[in-house]
Design an enzyme around this catalytic site. Structure first.
Site, PDB file in Angstrom:
ATOM      1  N   GLY A  15       0.832  -1.211   0.000  1.00  0.00           N
ATOM      2  CA  GLY A  15       0.000   0.000   0.000  1.00  0.00           C
ATOM      3  C   GLY A  15       0.861   1.253   0.000  1.00  0.00           C
ATOM      4  N   ARG A  76       0.991  -5.015  -5.217  1.00  0.00           N
ATOM      5  CA  ARG A  76       1.107  -6.188  -4.337  1.00  0.00           C
ATOM      6  C   ARG A  76       1.322  -7.367  -5.277  1.00  0.00           C
ATOM      7  NH1 ARG A  76      -0.722  -4.159   0.680  1.00  0.00           N
ATOM      8  NH2 ARG A  76      -2.435  -2.670   0.562  1.00  0.00           N
ATOM      9  N   THR A 130       4.132   2.433   5.665  1.00  0.00           N
ATOM     10  CA  THR A 130       2.727   1.988   5.691  1.00  0.00           C
ATOM     11  C   THR A 130       1.981   2.895   6.662  1.00  0.00           C
ATOM     12  OG1 THR A 130       1.208   0.291   6.500  1.00  0.00           O
ATOM     13  CG2 THR A 130       3.441   0.149   7.334  1.00  0.00           C
ATOM     14  N   ASP A 132      -0.324   2.002   8.497  1.00  0.00           N
ATOM     15  CA  ASP A 132      -0.866   1.216   9.615  1.00  0.00           C
ATOM     16  C   ASP A 132      -0.022   1.261  10.893  1.00  0.00           C
ATOM     17  OD1 ASP A 132      -2.853   0.509   7.902  1.00  0.00           O
ATOM     18  OD2 ASP A 132      -2.288  -1.593   7.686  1.00  0.00           O
ATOM     19  N   ARG A 176      -6.046  -3.056   9.157  1.00  0.00           N
ATOM     20  CA  ARG A 176      -6.570  -4.425   9.095  1.00  0.00           C
ATOM     21  C   ARG A 176      -6.328  -5.170  10.389  1.00  0.00           C
ATOM     22  NH1 ARG A 176      -4.191  -5.945   3.423  1.00  0.00           N
ATOM     23  NH2 ARG A 176      -2.504  -4.903   4.482  1.00  0.00           N
TER      24      ARG A 176
HETATM   25  O1  F6P Z   1      -1.678  -1.638   4.734  1.00  0.00           O
HETATM   26  C1  F6P Z   1      -2.201  -0.398   4.439  1.00  0.00           C
HETATM   27  C2  F6P Z   1      -3.676  -0.493   4.137  1.00  0.00           C
HETATM   28  O2  F6P Z   1      -4.127   0.788   3.823  1.00  0.00           O
HETATM   29  C3  F6P Z   1      -4.539  -1.126   5.229  1.00  0.00           C
HETATM   30  O3  F6P Z   1      -4.862  -0.249   6.279  1.00  0.00           O
HETATM   31  C4  F6P Z   1      -5.740  -1.559   4.438  1.00  0.00           C
HETATM   32  O4  F6P Z   1      -6.384  -2.617   5.078  1.00  0.00           O
HETATM   33  C5  F6P Z   1      -5.130  -1.996   3.136  1.00  0.00           C
HETATM   34  O5  F6P Z   1      -3.904  -1.323   3.011  1.00  0.00           O
HETATM   35  C6  F6P Z   1      -5.980  -1.734   1.917  1.00  0.00           C
HETATM   36  O6  F6P Z   1      -5.310  -2.214   0.807  1.00  0.00           O
HETATM   37  P1  F6P Z   1      -5.750  -1.963  -0.696  1.00  0.00           P
HETATM   38  O7  F6P Z   1      -5.519  -0.512  -1.013  1.00  0.00           O
HETATM   39  O8  F6P Z   1      -4.893  -2.862  -1.491  1.00  0.00           O
HETATM   40  O9  F6P Z   1      -7.203  -2.292  -0.765  1.00  0.00           O
END
Ligand code: F6P
Length: 328
Positions: A15, A76, A130, A132, A176
Site C-alpha cells: 500500500g 502487491r 505503511t 498502519d 486491518r
Molecule cells: O496496509 C495499508 C492499508 O491501507 C490497510 O490499512 C488496508 O487494510 C489496506 O492497506 C488496503 O489495501 P488496498 O488498497 O490494497 O485495498
C-alpha cells in the site's frame, strides 16, 4: 564500508503511504553523496520480475518531497510469492548489475524480501512505509503521522454534523490488524468510543456505554472503528445492531477509506523518511543486509526482517486509559 556495493536499486511496494517519495528522494541523494549509482524499480517487487528499471540521479527526484503516493508506483505482487518469480527477479537484478536493494513498504514487502535474501543472499535493507504503523521494532512507519492528521481532520468535520443533528456516527478507519490509527486518531478527535482489533469490547458493553454517555448530557457521539475490529461482522452490521438497541440517537456510518492513504506528507513523515532513506544507504555500505532501518526513541535503529515482520498485537494500555478518561 562494503567495497562491493556500487549500484543500488530502490522500490516501493504494498500500500502506498505519504512520505514514500521523500524516502525515495533520500535514498537517491544518499547514493549520489556516496558516489553510488541508483536505479528506480517501478511497481515494487513486481517491477523486479518485469525488469522495469530506470536510472535515477539527484535531479530525477526534485520536487517530490511534498508529494503523496509514490513516483515509482506500487503493487502487491502475487508472482513474487513464487520461487519462479523470485528467480526471474534475481536474474534481472544481476543483468542490470545491481548490487543491493532498498525496499520501502510494509510487512508483506519485508516478508518477500526476507525470503529473497534467504534464497539468493542478496543484500536488502527495508524502510517501513505503511500508514498502519504495524511494523515491529520501529516506533513509527512512514505515512502514519500524515494518515492520523487526515483522519482527525475528517472526524472534526463529521463532528459538526453529529452535533448539529444529535447523531451518532460510526467512522471506519484503516488498519486491518492494528488499532494504532483508530486509537490515536480517536483520542485526537475526542471520540466517545474506539474499537480496535486488539481488544473486543463486545456489542452490549458498547451500547451500555453509549447510553451512559447520552445520559450524562452528550448530544452526539463519535465511535471510531478500526477496519479490522472484531466486534461485528462489519460496520454496517454493527450500525444495525446499535439502531435496534439504542433509540437515543440517529445512527450514521462513514467509511473514510483511501483518503487516509493520500495527500501531502506531514513534516514529521518527510523528516522520518529522509532519515530512514539516508540510514538505509548507510546500513548497506556498512555491510548490513536482511534488516529494516527504523526509529526508536528518536534514534535510527537496525532491526532484522525476522523481527520486523513478527507483528505486534500489543496495545498501549496507557492510551486506552487516556481514551477512557477523556471521553467521559
Ligand atoms: O496496509 C495499508 C492499508 O491501507 C490497510 O490499512 C488496508 O487494510 C489496506 O492497506 C488496503 O489495501 P488496498 O488498497 O490494497 O485495498
Amino acid at each position: 564500508m562494503s567495497e562491493m556495493i556500487k549500484r543500488i536499486a530502490v522500490l516501493t511496494s504494498g500500500g502506498d503511504a505519504p512520505g514514500m517519495n521523500a524516502a525515495i528522494r533520500a535514498v537517491v541523494r544518499a547514493s549520489s553523496y556516496h558516489e553510488l549509482e541508483c536505479v528506480g524499480v517501478f511497481r515494487g517487487l513486481q517491477g523486479l520480475i518485469e525488469g522495469d528499471f530506470k536510472e535515477l540521479g539527484p535531479r530525477s527526484v526534485k520536487n517530490i518531497i511534498n508529494r503523496g503516493g509514490t513516483v515509482l508506483k506500487s503493487a502487491r505482487s502475487k508472482e513474487f510469492r513464487t520461487k519462479a518469480g523470485r528467480q526471474v527477479a534475481y536474474d534481472n537484478l544481476k543483468d542490470a548489475k545491481i548490487d543491493a536493494l532498498v525496499v520501502i513498504g510494509g510487512d508483506g514487502t519485508f516478508t518477500g524480501s526476507k525470503v529473497f535474501n534467504d534464497e539468493f543472499n542478496f543484500p536488502i535493507v527495508g524502510i517501513p512505509g505503511t500508514i498502519d504503523n504495524d511494523i515491529n521494532g520501529t516506533d513509527y512507519t512512514i505515512g502514519y503521522d500524515t494518515a492520523l492528521n487526515t483522519v482527525v481532520e475528517a472526524i472534526d468535520k463529521i463532528r459538526d454534523t453529529a452535533n448539529s443533528h444529535n447523531r451518532l456516527f460510526l467512522i471506519e478507519v484503516m488498519g486491518r490488524d492494528a488499532g494504532d490509527i483508530a486509537l490515536n486518531a480517536g483520542i485526537g478527535a475526542g471520540a466517545e468510543e474506539i474499537l480496535i482489533p486488539e481488544q473486543d469490547m463486545g456489542k452490549d458493553r458498547l451500547v451500555t456505554s453509549l447510553k451512559r454517555s447520552k445520559k450524562s448530557g452528550k448530544s452526539s457521539s463519535i465511535v471510531v472503528v478500526a477496519e479490522g475490529d472484531q466486534i461485528g461482522k462489519n460496520i454496517i452490521e454493527l450500525a444495525d445492531y446499535i439502531r435496534q438497541n439504542l433509540d437515543e440517537y440517529e445512527v450514521k456510518v462513514t467509511v473514510l477509506g483511501h483518503i487516509q492513504r493520500g495527500g501531502s506528507p506531514s513534516c514529521y513523515d518527510r523528516v522520518l523518511a529522509s532519515r530512514l532513506g539516508v540510514g538505509a544507504v548507510d546500513a548497506l555500505l556498512d555491510g548490513k543486509r536482511d534488516i529494516m532501518v527504523g526509529i526508536a526513541c528518536s534514534k535510527i535503529v537496525q532491526v532484522p526482517f525476522a523481527e520486523a515482520i513478527k507483528g505486534s498485537n500489543e496495545i498501549d494500555l496507557d492510551l486506552i486509559r487516556v481514551a477512557d478518561i477523556t471521553s467521559v
